[in-house]
Scaffold this motif. Structure first.
Motif, PDB file in Angstrom:
ATOM      1  N   GLY A  19       0.843  -1.191   0.000  1.00  0.00           N
ATOM      2  CA  GLY A  19       0.000   0.000   0.000  1.00  0.00           C
ATOM      3  C   GLY A  19       0.880   1.244   0.000  1.00  0.00           C
ATOM      4  O   GLY A  19       2.091   1.160  -0.153  1.00  0.00           O
ATOM      5  N   ARG A  20       0.244   2.394   0.186  1.00  0.00           N
ATOM      6  CA  ARG A  20       0.982   3.664   0.157  1.00  0.00           C
ATOM      7  C   ARG A  20       1.506   3.995   1.549  1.00  0.00           C
ATOM      8  O   ARG A  20       0.733   4.083   2.505  1.00  0.00           O
ATOM      9  CB  ARG A  20       0.075   4.780  -0.348  1.00  0.00           C
ATOM     10  N   VAL A  21       2.814   4.154   1.641  1.00  0.00           N
ATOM     11  CA  VAL A  21       3.444   4.504   2.915  1.00  0.00           C
ATOM     12  C   VAL A  21       3.405   6.023   3.083  1.00  0.00           C
ATOM     13  O   VAL A  21       3.876   6.758   2.225  1.00  0.00           O
ATOM     14  CB  VAL A  21       4.901   3.984   2.966  1.00  0.00           C
ATOM     15  N   VAL A  22       2.830   6.477   4.191  1.00  0.00           N
ATOM     16  CA  VAL A  22       2.686   7.897   4.463  1.00  0.00           C
ATOM     17  C   VAL A  22       3.883   8.426   5.248  1.00  0.00           C
ATOM     18  O   VAL A  22       4.357   9.527   5.015  1.00  0.00           O
ATOM     19  CB  VAL A  22       1.375   8.164   5.251  1.00  0.00           C
ATOM     20  N   ASN A  23       4.373   7.621   6.196  1.00  0.00           N
ATOM     21  CA  ASN A  23       5.451   8.081   7.057  1.00  0.00           C
ATOM     22  C   ASN A  23       6.216   6.891   7.615  1.00  0.00           C
ATOM     23  O   ASN A  23       5.631   5.839   7.871  1.00  0.00           O
ATOM     24  CB  ASN A  23       4.858   8.908   8.212  1.00  0.00           C
ATOM     25  N   VAL A  24       7.520   7.060   7.777  1.00  0.00           N
ATOM     26  CA  VAL A  24       8.365   6.048   8.406  1.00  0.00           C
ATOM     27  C   VAL A  24       9.227   6.747   9.451  1.00  0.00           C
ATOM     28  O   VAL A  24       9.841   7.774   9.161  1.00  0.00           O
ATOM     29  CB  VAL A  24       9.282   5.342   7.372  1.00  0.00           C
ATOM     30  N   HIS A  25       9.242   6.201  10.657  1.00  0.00           N
ATOM     31  CA  HIS A  25      10.103   6.750  11.705  1.00  0.00           C
ATOM     32  C   HIS A  25      10.908   5.606  12.299  1.00  0.00           C
ATOM     33  O   HIS A  25      10.342   4.721  12.956  1.00  0.00           O
ATOM     34  CB  HIS A  25       9.278   7.435  12.795  1.00  0.00           C
ATOM     35  N   VAL A  26      12.200   5.594  12.048  1.00  0.00           N
ATOM     36  CA  VAL A  26      13.075   4.564  12.604  1.00  0.00           C
ATOM     37  C   VAL A  26      13.540   5.017  13.981  1.00  0.00           C
ATOM     38  O   VAL A  26      13.997   6.144  14.143  1.00  0.00           O
ATOM     39  CB  VAL A  26      14.280   4.303  11.676  1.00  0.00           C
ATOM     40  N   MET A  27      13.386   4.136  14.950  1.00  0.00           N
ATOM     41  CA  MET A  27      13.812   4.443  16.313  1.00  0.00           C
ATOM     42  C   MET A  27      15.312   4.225  16.408  1.00  0.00           C
ATOM     43  O   MET A  27      15.794   3.136  16.095  1.00  0.00           O
ATOM     44  CB  MET A  27      13.117   3.510  17.309  1.00  0.00           C
ATOM     45  N   THR A  28      16.022   5.242  16.812  1.00  0.00           N
ATOM     46  CA  THR A  28      17.459   5.103  16.984  1.00  0.00           C
ATOM     47  C   THR A  28      17.734   4.612  18.397  1.00  0.00           C
ATOM     48  O   THR A  28      16.883   4.727  19.272  1.00  0.00           O
ATOM     49  CB  THR A  28      18.163   6.437  16.717  1.00  0.00           C
ATOM     50  N   GLY A  29      18.901   4.077  18.591  1.00  0.00           N
ATOM     51  CA  GLY A  29      19.215   3.482  19.888  1.00  0.00           C
ATOM     52  C   GLY A  29      19.081   1.981  19.772  1.00  0.00           C
ATOM     53  O   GLY A  29      18.171   1.479  19.126  1.00  0.00           O
ATOM     54  N   LYS A  30      19.999   1.285  20.341  1.00  0.00           N
ATOM     55  CA  LYS A  30      20.055  -0.159  20.170  1.00  0.00           C
ATOM     56  C   LYS A  30      19.209  -0.877  21.218  1.00  0.00           C
ATOM     57  O   LYS A  30      19.209  -0.513  22.387  1.00  0.00           O
ATOM     58  CB  LYS A  30      21.509  -0.637  20.294  1.00  0.00           C
ATOM     59  N   SER A  31      18.524  -1.915  20.776  1.00  0.00           N
ATOM     60  CA  SER A  31      17.847  -2.787  21.728  1.00  0.00           C
ATOM     61  C   SER A  31      18.878  -3.757  22.282  1.00  0.00           C
ATOM     62  O   SER A  31      19.995  -3.845  21.779  1.00  0.00           O
ATOM     63  CB  SER A  31      16.725  -3.566  21.030  1.00  0.00           C
ATOM     64  N   LYS A  32      18.479  -4.525  23.278  1.00  0.00           N
ATOM     65  CA  LYS A  32      19.425  -5.475  23.869  1.00  0.00           C
ATOM     66  C   LYS A  32      19.822  -6.565  22.885  1.00  0.00           C
ATOM     67  O   LYS A  32      20.822  -7.244  23.065  1.00  0.00           O
ATOM     68  CB  LYS A  32      18.853  -6.067  25.153  1.00  0.00           C
ATOM     69  N   PHE A  33      19.046  -6.727  21.822  1.00  0.00           N
ATOM     70  CA  PHE A  33      19.362  -7.748  20.814  1.00  0.00           C
ATOM     71  C   PHE A  33      20.117  -7.162  19.632  1.00  0.00           C
ATOM     72  O   PHE A  33      20.443  -7.867  18.689  1.00  0.00           O
ATOM     73  CB  PHE A  33      18.078  -8.422  20.317  1.00  0.00           C
ATOM     74  N   GLY A  34      20.362  -5.842  19.657  1.00  0.00           N
ATOM     75  CA  GLY A  34      21.087  -5.213  18.564  1.00  0.00           C
ATOM     76  C   GLY A  34      20.249  -4.961  17.333  1.00  0.00           C
ATOM     77  O   GLY A  34      20.762  -4.639  16.273  1.00  0.00           O
ATOM     78  N   SER A  35      18.932  -5.089  17.459  1.00  0.00           N
ATOM     79  CA  SER A  35      18.063  -4.837  16.313  1.00  0.00           C
ATOM     80  C   SER A  35      17.363  -3.486  16.488  1.00  0.00           C
ATOM     81  O   SER A  35      17.298  -2.956  17.588  1.00  0.00           O
ATOM     82  CB  SER A  35      17.028  -5.952  16.158  1.00  0.00           C
ATOM     83  N   ALA A  36      16.853  -2.962  15.390  1.00  0.00           N
ATOM     84  CA  ALA A  36      16.161  -1.673  15.422  1.00  0.00           C
ATOM     85  C   ALA A  36      14.649  -1.902  15.354  1.00  0.00           C
ATOM     86  O   ALA A  36      14.179  -3.009  15.093  1.00  0.00           O
ATOM     87  CB  ALA A  36      16.608  -0.812  14.240  1.00  0.00           C
ATOM     88  N   CYS A  37      13.896  -0.827  15.568  1.00  0.00           N
ATOM     89  CA  CYS A  37      12.454  -0.889  15.387  1.00  0.00           C
ATOM     90  C   CYS A  37      12.005   0.414  14.726  1.00  0.00           C
ATOM     91  O   CYS A  37      12.771   1.378  14.646  1.00  0.00           O
ATOM     92  CB  CYS A  37      11.722  -1.118  16.706  1.00  0.00           C
ATOM     93  N   ALA A  38      10.793   0.416  14.214  1.00  0.00           N
ATOM     94  CA  ALA A  38      10.314   1.581  13.472  1.00  0.00           C
ATOM     95  C   ALA A  38       8.801   1.666  13.550  1.00  0.00           C
ATOM     96  O   ALA A  38       8.123   0.676  13.840  1.00  0.00           O
ATOM     97  CB  ALA A  38      10.752   1.485  12.014  1.00  0.00           C
ATOM     98  N   PHE A  39       8.297   2.847  13.263  1.00  0.00           N
ATOM     99  CA  PHE A  39       6.865   3.043  13.061  1.00  0.00           C
ATOM    100  C   PHE A  39       6.665   3.289  11.578  1.00  0.00           C
ATOM    101  O   PHE A  39       7.363   4.104  10.974  1.00  0.00           O
ATOM    102  CB  PHE A  39       6.351   4.249  13.857  1.00  0.00           C
TER     103      PHE A  39
END
Length: 113
Positions: free
Chosen positions: A48-68
């Motif tokens: 579908g059409r992506v309106v906004n992406v926000h990547v969360m900076t800062g590392k999790s304890k597993f070294g992976s990132a997350c985003a909205f």
């Protein structure tokens, strides 16, 4: 005075709009730690059409990132969620675990007293 006559107050339309916008927002976890925003837009753009992406900076304890990721409509968000949740996605995932896709839960989603 009685409030039953006339059109509903604008607050209800706003609440409906906010509720619908909330169903467009996805929380995506277990992403590659150096994930670029445009990569997420490309991958989620397949559903579908992506309106906004926000990547969360800062590392999790597993070294992976997350985003909205915000999609244009609740239907597109649901399609992306069903297609992507618990999948190993080499373009965006950390590959140590499947990515997780859930609806973003606002802290203010409860009814105001």
């Amino acid at each position: 005075p009685s409030f039953s006559a006339g059109p509903p107050p604008p607050a209800s339309a706003t609440a409906t709009y906010v509720a619908e916008k909330t169903r467009c927002k996805l929380f995506v976890g277990n992403l590659h730690s150096e994930i670029p925003r445009d990569r997420l837009s490309t991958v989620f753009g397949e559903w579908g059409r992506v309106v906004n992406v926000h990547v969360m900076t800062g590392k999790s304890k597993f070294g992976s990132a997350c985003a909205f990721v915000e999609m244009a409509t609740p239907t597109e968000a649901e399609t992306a969620l069903k297609a992507m949740h618990q999948k190993y996605e080499p373009r965006i995932g950390s590959m140590t675990a499947p990515i997780t896709v859930t609806y973003f839960q606002s802290q203010s989603s409860g009814k105001a007293a």
